[in-house]
Scaffold this active site. Structure first.
Site, PDB file in Angstrom:
ATOM      1  N   HIS A 104       0.827  -1.214   0.000  1.00 23.78           N
ATOM      2  CA  HIS A 104       0.000   0.000   0.000  1.00 23.78           C
ATOM      3  C   HIS A 104       0.855   1.256   0.000  1.00 23.78           C
ATOM      4  O   HIS A 104       0.370   2.344   0.274  1.00 23.78           O
ATOM      5  CB  HIS A 104      -0.941   0.031   1.211  1.00 23.78           C
ATOM      6  CG  HIS A 104      -1.678  -1.244   1.463  1.00 23.78           C
ATOM      7  ND1 HIS A 104      -1.173  -2.255   2.246  1.00 23.78           N
ATOM      8  CD2 HIS A 104      -2.878  -1.698   0.994  1.00 23.78           C
ATOM      9  CE1 HIS A 104      -2.020  -3.280   2.275  1.00 23.78           C
ATOM     10  NE2 HIS A 104      -3.061  -2.971   1.523  1.00 23.78           N
ATOM     11  N   ASP A 204      34.809 -31.914  10.397  1.00 22.32           N
ATOM     12  CA  ASP A 204      34.686 -33.365  10.462  1.00 22.32           C
ATOM     13  C   ASP A 204      35.733 -34.034   9.568  1.00 22.32           C
ATOM     14  O   ASP A 204      35.408 -34.587   8.522  1.00 22.32           O
ATOM     15  CB  ASP A 204      33.263 -33.779  10.029  1.00 22.32           C
ATOM     16  CG  ASP A 204      33.031 -35.275  10.174  1.00 22.32           C
ATOM     17  OD1 ASP A 204      33.664 -35.890  11.057  1.00 22.32           O
ATOM     18  OD2 ASP A 204      32.254 -35.831   9.381  1.00 22.32           O
ATOM     19  N   HIS A 207      35.278 -37.682   7.952  1.00 25.91           N
ATOM     20  CA  HIS A 207      34.525 -38.095   6.768  1.00 25.91           C
ATOM     21  C   HIS A 207      35.277 -37.900   5.469  1.00 25.91           C
ATOM     22  O   HIS A 207      34.935 -38.516   4.450  1.00 25.91           O
ATOM     23  CB  HIS A 207      33.196 -37.320   6.682  1.00 25.91           C
ATOM     24  CG  HIS A 207      33.299 -35.955   6.035  1.00 25.91           C
ATOM     25  ND1 HIS A 207      33.875 -34.880   6.636  1.00 25.91           N
ATOM     26  CD2 HIS A 207      32.906 -35.503   4.800  1.00 25.91           C
ATOM     27  CE1 HIS A 207      33.816 -33.816   5.830  1.00 25.91           C
ATOM     28  NE2 HIS A 207      33.241 -34.168   4.705  1.00 25.91           N
ATOM     29  N   HIS A 212      34.665 -37.901   0.204  1.00 27.42           N
ATOM     30  CA  HIS A 212      35.277 -37.179  -0.925  1.00 27.42           C
ATOM     31  C   HIS A 212      36.340 -38.018  -1.630  1.00 27.42           C
ATOM     32  O   HIS A 212      37.307 -37.481  -2.158  1.00 27.42           O
ATOM     33  CB  HIS A 212      35.868 -35.856  -0.438  1.00 27.42           C
ATOM     34  CG  HIS A 212      34.860 -34.973   0.226  1.00 27.42           C
ATOM     35  ND1 HIS A 212      33.741 -34.487  -0.422  1.00 27.42           N
ATOM     36  CD2 HIS A 212      34.762 -34.521   1.504  1.00 27.42           C
ATOM     37  CE1 HIS A 212      33.018 -33.761   0.421  1.00 27.42           C
ATOM     38  NE2 HIS A 212      33.613 -33.769   1.599  1.00 27.42           N
ATOM     39  N   ASP A 338      28.963 -33.817   0.009  1.00 25.05           N
ATOM     40  CA  ASP A 338      28.444 -33.587   1.358  1.00 25.05           C
ATOM     41  C   ASP A 338      26.916 -33.541   1.361  1.00 25.05           C
ATOM     42  O   ASP A 338      26.281 -34.071   2.274  1.00 25.05           O
ATOM     43  CB  ASP A 338      29.006 -32.274   1.934  1.00 25.05           C
ATOM     44  CG  ASP A 338      30.478 -32.399   2.274  1.00 25.05           C
ATOM     45  OD1 ASP A 338      30.850 -33.413   2.890  1.00 25.05           O
ATOM     46  OD2 ASP A 338      31.249 -31.495   1.931  1.00 25.05           O
TER      47      ASP A 338
HETATM   48  S1  FES Z   1       1.873  -0.745   3.073  1.00 21.37           S
HETATM   49 FE1  FES Z   1       0.370  -2.181   3.589  1.00 21.37          FE
HETATM   50  S2  FES Z   1       1.536  -3.919   4.178  1.00 21.37           S
HETATM   51 FE2  FES Z   1       3.012  -2.426   3.747  1.00 21.37          FE
HETATM   52 FE   FE2 Z   2      32.871 -32.736   3.205  1.00 17.94          FE
END
Ligand code: FES
Ligand code: FE2
Length: 404
Positions: A104, A204, A207, A212, A338
Protein backbone atom coordinates in the site's frame (compact mmCIF):
# COMPACT_ATOMS: atom_id res chain seq x y z
CA UNK A 1 14.57 -31.90 28.14
CA UNK A 2 11.76 -32.92 30.42
CA UNK A 3 9.17 -32.61 27.68
CA UNK A 4 10.44 -35.78 26.01
CA UNK A 5 10.09 -39.32 27.29
CA UNK A 6 13.71 -40.09 26.53
CA UNK A 7 16.68 -37.74 26.68
CA UNK A 8 17.73 -36.11 23.42
CA UNK A 9 21.38 -36.76 24.20
CA UNK A 10 22.48 -39.44 26.67
CA UNK A 11 25.40 -39.11 29.07
CA UNK A 12 27.45 -41.45 26.88
CA UNK A 13 26.74 -39.35 23.77
CA UNK A 14 24.03 -41.17 21.96
CA UNK A 15 22.06 -38.51 20.08
CA UNK A 16 18.38 -38.97 19.29
CA UNK A 17 17.33 -38.71 15.63
CA UNK A 18 14.47 -36.52 16.82
CA UNK A 19 16.77 -33.49 17.06
CA UNK A 20 17.11 -33.54 13.27
CA UNK A 21 13.53 -34.53 12.46
CA UNK A 22 11.00 -33.25 14.97
CA UNK A 23 9.20 -29.98 14.00
CA UNK A 24 8.48 -29.24 17.69
CA UNK A 25 12.18 -29.39 18.49
CA UNK A 26 12.88 -27.10 15.53
CA UNK A 27 10.35 -24.56 16.83
CA UNK A 28 12.00 -24.77 20.22
CA UNK A 29 15.43 -24.19 18.67
CA UNK A 30 14.21 -20.93 17.17
CA UNK A 31 12.90 -19.80 20.55
CA UNK A 32 15.73 -21.11 22.73
CA UNK A 33 18.85 -21.14 20.55
CA UNK A 34 18.42 -18.53 17.81
CA UNK A 35 16.63 -16.07 20.11
CA UNK A 36 19.30 -16.20 22.84
CA UNK A 37 22.56 -16.11 20.91
CA UNK A 38 24.50 -13.63 18.80
CA UNK A 39 23.72 -14.54 15.19
CA UNK A 40 26.14 -13.47 12.46
CA UNK A 41 24.49 -11.47 9.66
CA UNK A 42 27.02 -9.52 7.59
CA UNK A 43 30.56 -8.33 7.14
CA UNK A 44 31.16 -4.58 7.15
CA UNK A 45 32.85 -4.77 3.73
CA UNK A 46 29.49 -5.78 2.26
CA UNK A 47 28.12 -2.38 3.31
CA UNK A 48 30.85 0.15 2.56
CA UNK A 49 28.68 3.13 1.52
CA UNK A 50 25.72 4.97 3.03
CA UNK A 51 22.48 3.27 1.96
CA UNK A 52 24.11 -0.11 1.20
CA UNK A 53 21.94 -2.96 2.42
CA UNK A 54 21.58 -6.70 2.43
CA UNK A 55 18.71 -8.87 3.56
CA UNK A 56 19.39 -11.71 5.98
CA UNK A 57 17.77 -13.98 8.55
CA UNK A 58 17.88 -14.05 12.32
CA UNK A 59 16.69 -17.58 12.86
CA UNK A 60 13.75 -17.60 10.45
CA UNK A 61 12.98 -13.91 10.87
CA UNK A 62 13.85 -11.76 7.86
CA UNK A 63 15.90 -8.64 8.58
CA UNK A 64 17.41 -5.75 6.65
CA UNK A 65 21.03 -4.97 7.50
CA UNK A 66 22.06 -1.57 6.17
CA UNK A 67 24.27 1.42 6.63
CA UNK A 68 22.24 4.58 7.19
CA UNK A 69 22.09 6.89 4.14
CA UNK A 70 24.33 9.36 5.99
CA UNK A 71 27.10 6.73 5.91
CA UNK A 72 27.00 6.16 9.64
CA UNK A 73 25.82 3.33 11.83
CA UNK A 74 24.84 -0.14 10.75
CA UNK A 75 21.15 -0.85 11.39
CA UNK A 76 19.46 -4.23 11.70
CA UNK A 77 15.68 -3.95 11.28
CA UNK A 78 12.92 -6.49 10.92
CA UNK A 79 11.92 -6.74 7.27
CA UNK A 80 8.25 -6.32 8.06
CA UNK A 81 5.99 -3.44 7.14
CA UNK A 82 4.27 -1.84 10.13
CA UNK A 83 1.02 -1.65 8.18
CA UNK A 84 -0.04 -5.22 7.47
CA UNK A 85 3.17 -7.14 7.62
CA UNK A 86 4.54 -7.41 4.08
CA UNK A 87 8.32 -7.79 3.77
CA UNK A 88 9.35 -4.35 2.54
CA UNK A 89 12.71 -5.21 0.96
CA UNK A 90 12.89 -8.01 -1.62
CA UNK A 91 16.43 -7.88 -2.94
CA UNK A 92 19.43 -9.66 -1.41
CA UNK A 93 21.78 -6.67 -1.77
CA UNK A 94 21.53 -3.12 -3.01
CA UNK A 95 21.69 0.55 -2.14
CA UNK A 96 18.63 2.55 -1.18
CA UNK A 97 17.74 5.80 0.55
CA UNK A 98 14.19 4.52 1.10
CA UNK A 99 12.33 1.23 1.48
CA UNK A 100 8.87 1.41 -0.05
CA UNK A 101 6.40 -1.35 0.74
CA UNK A 102 4.83 -2.56 -2.49
CA UNK A 103 1.49 -3.44 -0.88
CA UNK A 104 0.00 0.00 0.00
CA UNK A 105 3.01 2.22 -0.47
CA UNK A 106 4.18 2.97 3.07
CA UNK A 107 7.71 4.31 2.80
CA UNK A 108 10.56 4.11 5.32
CA UNK A 109 13.84 6.00 5.48
CA UNK A 110 17.18 4.21 5.62
CA UNK A 111 17.12 4.14 9.43
CA UNK A 112 13.60 2.74 9.38
CA UNK A 113 11.69 5.96 10.08
CA UNK A 114 8.22 6.05 8.53
CA UNK A 115 8.32 8.95 6.08
CA UNK A 116 5.29 8.39 3.90
CA UNK A 117 1.78 6.96 4.27
CA UNK A 118 -0.51 7.31 1.24
CA UNK A 119 -3.84 9.04 2.09
CA UNK A 120 -2.80 9.39 5.73
CA UNK A 121 -6.00 11.22 6.65
CA UNK A 122 -7.39 7.70 7.02
CA UNK A 123 -5.86 7.37 10.48
CA UNK A 124 -7.15 10.51 12.20
CA UNK A 125 -5.21 13.08 14.21
CA UNK A 126 -3.80 10.71 16.81
CA UNK A 127 -1.67 8.79 14.28
CA UNK A 128 2.00 9.14 15.22
CA UNK A 129 4.28 8.28 12.31
CA UNK A 130 7.31 8.43 14.59
CA UNK A 131 6.08 5.39 16.48
CA UNK A 132 5.52 3.37 13.31
CA UNK A 133 9.01 3.00 11.85
CA UNK A 134 10.58 -0.35 11.03
CA UNK A 135 11.38 -2.13 14.29
CA UNK A 136 15.06 -2.42 15.11
CA UNK A 137 16.46 -5.73 16.39
CA UNK A 138 17.29 -5.26 20.10
CA UNK A 139 21.06 -5.77 19.93
CA UNK A 140 23.65 -5.20 17.18
CA UNK A 141 27.41 -5.43 17.65
CA UNK A 142 30.38 -5.80 15.39
CA UNK A 143 33.63 -7.65 16.12
CA UNK A 144 36.59 -6.97 13.79
CA UNK A 145 34.17 -6.27 10.92
CA UNK A 146 31.84 -9.20 11.59
CA UNK A 147 28.33 -7.92 12.32
CA UNK A 148 26.11 -9.90 14.69
CA UNK A 149 22.63 -9.25 16.05
CA UNK A 150 20.61 -10.73 18.87
CA UNK A 151 16.92 -10.93 19.69
CA UNK A 152 17.84 -11.07 23.39
CA UNK A 153 18.12 -7.56 24.89
CA UNK A 154 19.95 -8.94 27.93
CA UNK A 155 22.57 -11.01 26.13
CA UNK A 156 26.20 -10.58 27.18
CA UNK A 157 28.45 -8.31 25.07
CA UNK A 158 29.64 -9.90 21.82
CA UNK A 159 33.37 -10.20 22.75
CA UNK A 160 32.49 -12.16 25.90
CA UNK A 161 30.11 -14.35 23.90
CA UNK A 162 32.83 -15.14 21.34
CA UNK A 163 35.24 -16.12 24.11
CA UNK A 164 38.05 -18.36 22.91
CA UNK A 165 36.85 -18.08 19.29
CA UNK A 166 38.08 -14.48 19.21
CA UNK A 167 41.67 -15.56 18.73
CA UNK A 168 40.74 -17.27 15.47
CA UNK A 169 38.50 -14.42 14.29
CA UNK A 170 41.41 -12.06 14.99
CA UNK A 171 43.59 -14.19 12.74
CA UNK A 172 41.01 -14.07 9.92
CA UNK A 173 40.49 -10.33 10.42
CA UNK A 174 44.18 -9.69 9.77
CA UNK A 175 44.88 -11.99 6.81
CA UNK A 176 47.00 -10.32 4.18
CA UNK A 177 47.49 -7.44 6.64
CA UNK A 178 44.41 -5.56 5.42
CA UNK A 179 41.95 -8.28 6.37
CA UNK A 180 39.38 -9.96 4.15
CA UNK A 181 36.63 -8.41 2.10
CA UNK A 182 33.39 -10.07 1.06
CA UNK A 183 32.86 -8.45 -2.31
CA UNK A 184 32.17 -11.37 -4.64
CA UNK A 185 28.70 -12.28 -3.38
CA UNK A 186 27.89 -15.75 -2.12
CA UNK A 187 27.59 -19.22 -3.51
CA UNK A 188 24.27 -20.52 -2.16
CA UNK A 189 23.02 -24.02 -1.68
CA UNK A 190 19.79 -25.45 -0.34
CA UNK A 191 19.31 -28.94 1.01
CA UNK A 192 16.34 -30.89 2.32
CA UNK A 193 17.70 -31.69 5.75
CA UNK A 194 18.30 -30.24 9.20
CA UNK A 195 20.64 -27.26 9.70
CA UNK A 196 22.70 -29.08 12.35
CA UNK A 197 23.90 -31.61 9.79
CA UNK A 198 25.87 -28.82 8.09
CA UNK A 199 27.35 -27.65 11.39
CA UNK A 200 28.47 -31.19 12.24
CA UNK A 201 29.95 -31.66 8.77
CA UNK A 202 31.93 -28.41 8.80
CA UNK A 203 34.53 -29.67 11.26
CA UNK A 204 34.69 -33.37 10.46
CA UNK A 205 38.05 -34.56 9.15
CA UNK A 206 36.84 -38.12 9.80
CA UNK A 207 34.52 -38.09 6.77
CA UNK A 208 36.77 -36.49 4.22
CA UNK A 209 38.69 -39.40 2.74
CA UNK A 210 35.52 -41.50 2.47
CA UNK A 211 32.85 -39.03 1.37
CA UNK A 212 35.28 -37.18 -0.92
CA UNK A 213 37.16 -40.22 -2.24
CA UNK A 214 36.45 -39.32 -5.88
CA UNK A 215 37.98 -35.88 -5.28
CA UNK A 216 41.13 -37.36 -3.77
CA UNK A 217 41.32 -39.86 -6.64
CA UNK A 218 41.19 -37.04 -9.19
CA UNK A 219 43.96 -35.19 -7.37
CA UNK A 220 46.05 -38.35 -7.32
CA UNK A 221 45.52 -38.87 -11.05
CA UNK A 222 46.56 -35.33 -11.82
CA UNK A 223 49.54 -35.01 -9.49
CA UNK A 224 50.73 -38.60 -9.33
CA UNK A 225 50.79 -38.40 -5.53
CA UNK A 226 48.47 -39.61 -2.82
CA UNK A 227 47.04 -36.94 -0.56
CA UNK A 228 48.66 -36.82 2.89
CA UNK A 229 45.17 -36.30 4.35
CA UNK A 230 44.62 -39.75 5.84
CA UNK A 231 48.09 -39.88 7.39
CA UNK A 232 47.65 -36.44 8.94
CA UNK A 233 44.20 -37.25 10.30
CA UNK A 234 45.47 -40.41 11.93
CA UNK A 235 48.88 -39.42 13.21
CA UNK A 236 49.71 -35.70 12.99
CA UNK A 237 49.61 -34.35 16.57
CA UNK A 238 49.21 -30.79 15.31
CA UNK A 239 46.00 -31.66 13.51
CA UNK A 240 43.54 -31.42 16.37
CA UNK A 241 39.95 -30.61 17.16
CA UNK A 242 39.29 -28.20 20.01
CA UNK A 243 36.10 -27.47 21.93
CA UNK A 244 36.58 -23.75 22.62
CA UNK A 245 33.69 -23.56 25.07
CA UNK A 246 30.30 -21.81 24.62
CA UNK A 247 29.52 -24.03 21.62
CA UNK A 248 32.42 -22.77 19.49
CA UNK A 249 34.97 -25.21 18.07
CA UNK A 250 37.98 -25.33 15.78
CA UNK A 251 40.10 -27.84 13.91
CA UNK A 252 43.68 -26.70 13.48
CA UNK A 253 45.86 -27.93 10.62
CA UNK A 254 49.00 -26.99 12.53
CA UNK A 255 49.50 -24.71 15.50
CA UNK A 256 48.06 -21.24 15.18
CA UNK A 257 51.20 -19.78 16.78
CA UNK A 258 53.25 -21.07 13.82
CA UNK A 259 50.68 -19.91 11.29
CA UNK A 260 50.54 -16.48 12.92
CA UNK A 261 54.12 -15.72 12.02
CA UNK A 262 53.24 -16.39 8.43
CA UNK A 263 49.78 -14.92 8.21
CA UNK A 264 50.43 -12.88 5.10
CA UNK A 265 51.80 -15.83 3.14
CA UNK A 266 48.90 -17.97 4.27
CA UNK A 267 46.38 -15.39 3.12
CA UNK A 268 48.05 -15.13 -0.24
CA UNK A 269 48.14 -18.90 -0.30
CA UNK A 270 44.33 -18.70 -0.13
CA UNK A 271 44.01 -20.75 3.00
CA UNK A 272 42.96 -20.23 6.56
CA UNK A 273 44.83 -22.89 8.55
CA UNK A 274 41.80 -24.05 10.53
CA UNK A 275 38.08 -24.76 10.29
CA UNK A 276 36.08 -22.74 12.81
CA UNK A 277 32.49 -23.00 14.04
CA UNK A 278 31.07 -19.97 15.85
CA UNK A 279 27.89 -21.01 17.63
CA UNK A 280 25.24 -21.29 16.35
CA UNK A 281 25.46 -20.73 12.59
CA UNK A 282 28.74 -19.13 11.41
CA UNK A 283 31.77 -21.05 10.15
CA UNK A 284 35.03 -20.58 8.30
CA UNK A 285 36.51 -23.22 6.02
CA UNK A 286 39.54 -22.96 3.74
CA UNK A 287 39.07 -19.52 2.22
CA UNK A 288 35.39 -18.91 2.76
CA UNK A 289 32.90 -17.74 5.37
CA UNK A 290 29.97 -20.11 5.71
CA UNK A 291 26.57 -18.99 6.98
CA UNK A 292 23.92 -21.58 7.83
CA UNK A 293 20.27 -20.48 7.78
CA UNK A 294 17.61 -22.80 9.23
CA UNK A 295 14.38 -22.58 7.22
CA UNK A 296 12.44 -25.63 8.42
CA UNK A 297 13.26 -28.77 10.35
CA UNK A 298 14.17 -30.34 7.00
CA UNK A 299 15.24 -27.33 4.93
CA UNK A 300 18.51 -25.43 5.21
CA UNK A 301 20.09 -22.63 3.20
CA UNK A 302 23.88 -22.32 3.20
CA UNK A 303 25.75 -19.24 1.97
CA UNK A 304 29.45 -19.51 1.14
CA UNK A 305 31.25 -16.15 0.87
CA UNK A 306 34.79 -16.29 -0.53
CA UNK A 307 37.20 -14.31 1.65
CA UNK A 308 39.36 -12.14 -0.58
CA UNK A 309 42.39 -10.47 1.05
CA UNK A 310 41.91 -6.71 0.60
CA UNK A 311 45.41 -6.24 -0.72
CA UNK A 312 45.36 -9.18 -3.16
CA UNK A 313 45.79 -8.47 -6.87
CA UNK A 314 43.27 -9.52 -9.52
CA UNK A 315 45.14 -12.70 -10.49
CA UNK A 316 45.16 -13.86 -6.86
CA UNK A 317 41.48 -13.08 -6.47
CA UNK A 318 40.67 -15.01 -9.62
CA UNK A 319 42.66 -17.98 -8.33
CA UNK A 320 40.89 -17.92 -4.96
CA UNK A 321 37.48 -17.89 -6.66
CA UNK A 322 38.47 -20.68 -9.06
CA UNK A 323 39.85 -22.85 -6.25
CA UNK A 324 36.67 -22.23 -4.29
CA UNK A 325 34.42 -23.19 -7.18
CA UNK A 326 36.27 -26.38 -8.06
CA UNK A 327 35.37 -27.92 -4.69
CA UNK A 328 32.29 -25.94 -3.57
CA UNK A 329 30.71 -24.65 -6.79
CA UNK A 330 27.57 -26.03 -8.45
CA UNK A 331 29.66 -28.23 -10.71
CA UNK A 332 32.40 -28.67 -8.11
CA UNK A 333 33.65 -31.92 -6.69
CA UNK A 334 33.10 -31.45 -2.96
CA UNK A 335 29.88 -29.79 -1.78
CA UNK A 336 27.88 -32.17 -3.92
CA UNK A 337 29.33 -35.15 -1.99
CA UNK A 338 28.44 -33.59 1.36
CA UNK A 339 24.89 -32.78 0.29
CA UNK A 340 24.29 -36.30 -1.02
CA UNK A 341 26.08 -38.36 1.62
CA UNK A 342 26.20 -36.15 4.70
CA UNK A 343 22.78 -34.48 4.45
CA UNK A 344 20.42 -36.29 2.07
CA UNK A 345 21.29 -39.86 3.08
CA UNK A 346 21.39 -39.01 6.78
CA UNK A 347 17.98 -37.33 6.48
CA UNK A 348 16.65 -40.52 4.87
CA UNK A 349 18.37 -42.83 7.37
CA UNK A 350 17.06 -41.09 10.45
CA UNK A 351 13.50 -41.79 9.37
CA UNK A 352 14.25 -45.17 11.01
CA UNK A 353 12.69 -43.98 14.23
CA UNK A 354 12.01 -47.18 16.17
CA UNK A 355 13.34 -46.32 19.61
CA UNK A 356 15.93 -49.10 19.46
CA UNK A 357 17.39 -47.70 16.23
CA UNK A 358 16.96 -43.98 16.69
CA UNK A 359 20.40 -43.02 17.99
CA UNK A 360 23.51 -41.51 16.44
CA UNK A 361 26.80 -42.11 18.22
CA UNK A 362 28.77 -38.93 18.89
CA UNK A 363 31.28 -40.43 21.34
CA UNK A 364 34.35 -40.70 19.13
CA UNK A 365 37.49 -39.77 21.08
CA UNK A 366 35.60 -39.22 24.32
CA UNK A 367 38.03 -41.48 26.18
CA UNK A 368 41.10 -39.60 25.00
CA UNK A 369 40.11 -35.92 24.92
CA UNK A 370 42.18 -33.68 27.16
CA UNK A 371 40.31 -31.17 29.31
CA UNK A 372 42.03 -27.89 30.14
CA UNK A 373 39.78 -26.46 32.85
CA UNK A 374 41.71 -23.22 33.15
CA UNK A 375 41.46 -22.36 29.46
CA UNK A 376 37.94 -23.77 29.26
CA UNK A 377 38.78 -26.03 26.33
CA UNK A 378 38.84 -29.72 25.40
CA UNK A 379 41.39 -30.99 22.94
CA UNK A 380 40.95 -34.08 20.81
CA UNK A 381 42.56 -35.79 17.86
CA UNK A 382 41.75 -34.79 14.32
CA UNK A 383 39.11 -37.43 13.65
CA UNK A 384 37.45 -37.21 17.08
CA UNK A 385 33.97 -35.77 17.52
CA UNK A 386 35.11 -33.03 19.89
CA UNK A 387 33.73 -30.18 17.71
CA UNK A 388 30.35 -31.91 17.35
CA UNK A 389 30.06 -32.41 21.10
CA UNK A 390 31.10 -28.77 21.64
CA UNK A 391 28.09 -27.42 19.76
CA UNK A 392 25.68 -30.08 21.01
CA UNK A 393 26.66 -29.41 24.61
CA UNK A 394 25.79 -25.70 24.27
CA UNK A 395 22.72 -26.50 22.16
CA UNK A 396 21.37 -28.78 24.91
CA UNK A 397 22.05 -26.18 27.62
CA UNK A 398 20.04 -23.58 25.73
CA UNK A 399 17.24 -26.01 24.89
CA UNK A 400 16.98 -27.07 28.53
CA UNK A 401 17.10 -23.48 29.77
CA UNK A 402 13.46 -23.20 28.74
CA UNK A 403 12.33 -26.14 30.89
CA UNK A 404 10.45 -25.37 34.05
S1 FES B 1 1.87 -0.74 3.07
FE1 FES B 1 0.37 -2.18 3.59
S2 FES B 1 1.54 -3.92 4.18
FE2 FES B 1 3.01 -2.43 3.75
FE1 FE2 C 1 32.87 -32.74 3.20
Amino acid sequence: MTTAKEPLITDDWHVSGRIYRDPDIFARELAQVFAHTWVYLAHETELPAGGDYKTAYLGRQPVIVNRGADGGEINVMFNRCRHRGSAVCQREVGNAKYFRCAYHGWTYGSSGELVGVPFDDGYGDGFDKRAMGLVHVPRVESYRGFVFASLDPGIEPLPAYLGNARRYLDFIASVGDGGPELVSGAHKLVYRGNWKLQIENTIDPYHFSFTHKSWLDILKDRTGRSSPWVKNVRTNPDWRGIDLGRGHAVHEYGRLEDAGQNAHAIAIGELIPFNLNVFPSLAFVGAHLRLVVPRAVDETWVYLYPLLPKDADDATRARILRDHEVFYGPSGFGSTDDIEVGFDRVTRGIECSASSADWALMARGLHREVVDEEAGIRIGRSSDEVPQRAYLRRWLELMEAGDE
